[in-house]
Design an enzyme around this catalytic site. Sequence first.
Site, PDB file in Angstrom:
ATOM      1  N   GLY A  10       2.765   2.029  10.868  1.00  0.00           N
ATOM      2  CA  GLY A  10       3.736   3.120  10.729  1.00  0.00           C
ATOM      3  C   GLY A  10       4.473   3.454  12.016  1.00  0.00           C
ATOM      4  O   GLY A  10       5.106   4.497  12.124  1.00  0.00           O
ATOM      5  N   SER A  27       3.625  -2.371  10.253  1.00  0.00           N
ATOM      6  CA  SER A  27       5.073  -2.480  10.447  1.00  0.00           C
ATOM      7  C   SER A  27       5.643  -3.828   9.997  1.00  0.00           C
ATOM      8  O   SER A  27       6.539  -4.379  10.653  1.00  0.00           O
ATOM      9  CB  SER A  27       5.447  -2.178  11.908  1.00  0.00           C
ATOM     10  OG  SER A  27       5.077  -0.849  12.241  1.00  0.00           O
ATOM     11  N   HIS A  33      -9.524   1.276   4.982  1.00  0.00           N
ATOM     12  CA  HIS A  33      -8.241   1.438   5.675  1.00  0.00           C
ATOM     13  C   HIS A  33      -8.428   2.373   6.873  1.00  0.00           C
ATOM     14  O   HIS A  33      -9.196   3.332   6.803  1.00  0.00           O
ATOM     15  CB  HIS A  33      -7.184   2.000   4.714  1.00  0.00           C
ATOM     16  CG  HIS A  33      -5.806   1.909   5.266  1.00  0.00           C
ATOM     17  ND1 HIS A  33      -5.328   2.824   6.178  1.00  0.00           N
ATOM     18  CD2 HIS A  33      -4.814   1.003   5.074  1.00  0.00           C
ATOM     19  CE1 HIS A  33      -4.093   2.476   6.518  1.00  0.00           C
ATOM     20  NE2 HIS A  33      -3.755   1.377   5.867  1.00  0.00           N
ATOM     21  N   GLU A  74      -6.690   4.692   7.982  1.00  0.00           N
ATOM     22  CA  GLU A  74      -6.412   6.117   7.700  1.00  0.00           C
ATOM     23  C   GLU A  74      -7.618   6.772   7.035  1.00  0.00           C
ATOM     24  O   GLU A  74      -7.883   7.957   7.245  1.00  0.00           O
ATOM     25  CB  GLU A  74      -5.142   6.234   6.834  1.00  0.00           C
ATOM     26  CG  GLU A  74      -3.901   5.922   7.661  1.00  0.00           C
ATOM     27  CD  GLU A  74      -2.726   5.386   6.876  1.00  0.00           C
ATOM     28  OE1 GLU A  74      -2.740   5.444   5.634  1.00  0.00           O
ATOM     29  OE2 GLU A  74      -1.775   4.891   7.525  1.00  0.00           O
ATOM     30  N   ASN A  94       0.879  -1.175   0.000  1.00  0.00           N
ATOM     31  CA  ASN A  94       0.000   0.000   0.000  1.00  0.00           C
ATOM     32  C   ASN A  94       0.913   1.221   0.000  1.00  0.00           C
ATOM     33  O   ASN A  94       1.521   1.545   1.013  1.00  0.00           O
ATOM     34  CB  ASN A  94      -0.891  -0.031   1.253  1.00  0.00           C
ATOM     35  CG  ASN A  94      -1.704   1.245   1.405  1.00  0.00           C
ATOM     36  OD1 ASN A  94      -1.761   2.071   0.495  1.00  0.00           O
ATOM     37  ND2 ASN A  94      -2.340   1.400   2.562  1.00  0.00           N
ATOM     38  N   LYS A 139       0.094   4.242  -0.208  1.00  0.00           N
ATOM     39  CA  LYS A 139      -0.516   5.435   0.408  1.00  0.00           C
ATOM     40  C   LYS A 139      -0.280   6.640  -0.507  1.00  0.00           C
ATOM     41  O   LYS A 139      -0.363   6.494  -1.725  1.00  0.00           O
ATOM     42  CB  LYS A 139       0.020   5.640   1.835  1.00  0.00           C
ATOM     43  CG  LYS A 139      -0.109   4.345   2.658  1.00  0.00           C
ATOM     44  CD  LYS A 139       0.143   4.501   4.121  1.00  0.00           C
ATOM     45  CE  LYS A 139      -0.041   3.150   4.828  1.00  0.00           C
ATOM     46  NZ  LYS A 139       0.097   3.218   6.266  1.00  0.00           N
ATOM     47  N   GLU A 153      -5.347  -5.087  10.461  1.00  0.00           N
ATOM     48  CA  GLU A 153      -4.306  -4.083  10.686  1.00  0.00           C
ATOM     49  C   GLU A 153      -4.555  -3.385  12.018  1.00  0.00           C
ATOM     50  O   GLU A 153      -5.343  -2.432  12.085  1.00  0.00           O
ATOM     51  CB  GLU A 153      -4.320  -3.042   9.567  1.00  0.00           C
ATOM     52  CG  GLU A 153      -3.995  -3.588   8.199  1.00  0.00           C
ATOM     53  CD  GLU A 153      -3.386  -2.519   7.290  1.00  0.00           C
ATOM     54  OE1 GLU A 153      -2.299  -2.765   6.770  1.00  0.00           O
ATOM     55  OE2 GLU A 153      -3.983  -1.450   7.110  1.00  0.00           O
TER      56      GLU A 153
HETATM   57  P1  13P Z   1       3.163   0.218   7.655  1.00  0.00           P
HETATM   58  O1  13P Z   1       3.635  -1.067   7.000  1.00  0.00           O
HETATM   59  O2  13P Z   1       3.929   1.422   7.182  1.00  0.00           O
HETATM   60  O3  13P Z   1       3.070   0.095   9.128  1.00  0.00           O
HETATM   61  O4  13P Z   1       1.655   0.473   7.122  1.00  0.00           O
HETATM   62  C1  13P Z   1       0.737  -0.571   7.199  1.00  0.00           C
HETATM   63  C2  13P Z   1      -0.471  -0.192   6.434  1.00  0.00           C
HETATM   64  O5  13P Z   1      -1.189   0.726   6.795  1.00  0.00           O
HETATM   65  C3  13P Z   1      -0.757  -0.939   5.210  1.00  0.00           C
HETATM   66  O6  13P Z   1      -2.030  -0.666   4.724  1.00  0.00           O
END
Ligand code: 13P
Length: 242
Positions: free
Chosen positions: A171, A204, A96, A98, A9, A11, A165
């Site tokens: 992150g 992560s 997601h 976010e 992803n 982002k 997740e």
């Molecule tokens: P990270 O791998 O940067 O922690 O992000 C995970 C994520 O949100 C994947 O959709």
Amino acid sequence: MPKIVLAGNWKMYKTQVESLEFLKAFIPLLADTPEQRCVILCVPFTNLQLLSQTLHGSIVQLGAQNVHWENNGAYTGEISAPMLTEIGVRYVIVGHSERRQYFGETDETVNLRLRSAQAAGLTPIFCVGETKQQRDKGEIETIISQQLQKGLIGIDQSNLIIAYEPIWAIGTGETCAASEANRVIGLIRNSLSNPHVPIQYGGSVKPENIDELMSQPHIDGVLVGGASLQPESFARIVNFNC
Ligand code: 13P
């Protein structure tokens, strides 16, 4: 459905030029990747058309990061499922954390987006997960079962990927212990009508923890943010050792 799904992803990262640089280094690193591993890149909308052409014939599948529930209409800033399928997109991330946190997505809008994705023939990657506060209060099972119950109304479980997740692990560098990710994913699987839905872990994921995560019996793949931005680290994840 593929059994092992390794998705990046991106982002809101990478211009078109940066995407091409990534692929130039990444694709050769997949020369020995076993065929049964499904590799997906979920990229910003602006890169989809270019990557659709560039990835044609490679083992990497194309995914988007969101989709609206109507086919068209007065929804400024949104993209519909037929707009995605027209340019060769096969997968789409929906719900997601976010999107839920910063853009007001609810279990209801997530459900509408999942439905429109499936109606157009896309395979949604449906994200669920708890906050640190919810975990500390012992609410994890309740929260996740509510996200699943509301999100999955009217959804065909034969064309679906789920990503667990935990929000506190996204992150932050703080990965959920592999055994705990496996436990929660097992609970998710038990609540589904189709036990064969691929269920990923996300949060992560890195070259250093991928082998342990993928050795867990319930974990069918990973959804990777930061580590999918570097060709070498994402290739190491895709080429995990089992
Ligand atoms: P990270 O791998 O940067 O922690 O992000 C995970 C994520 O949100 C994947 O959709």
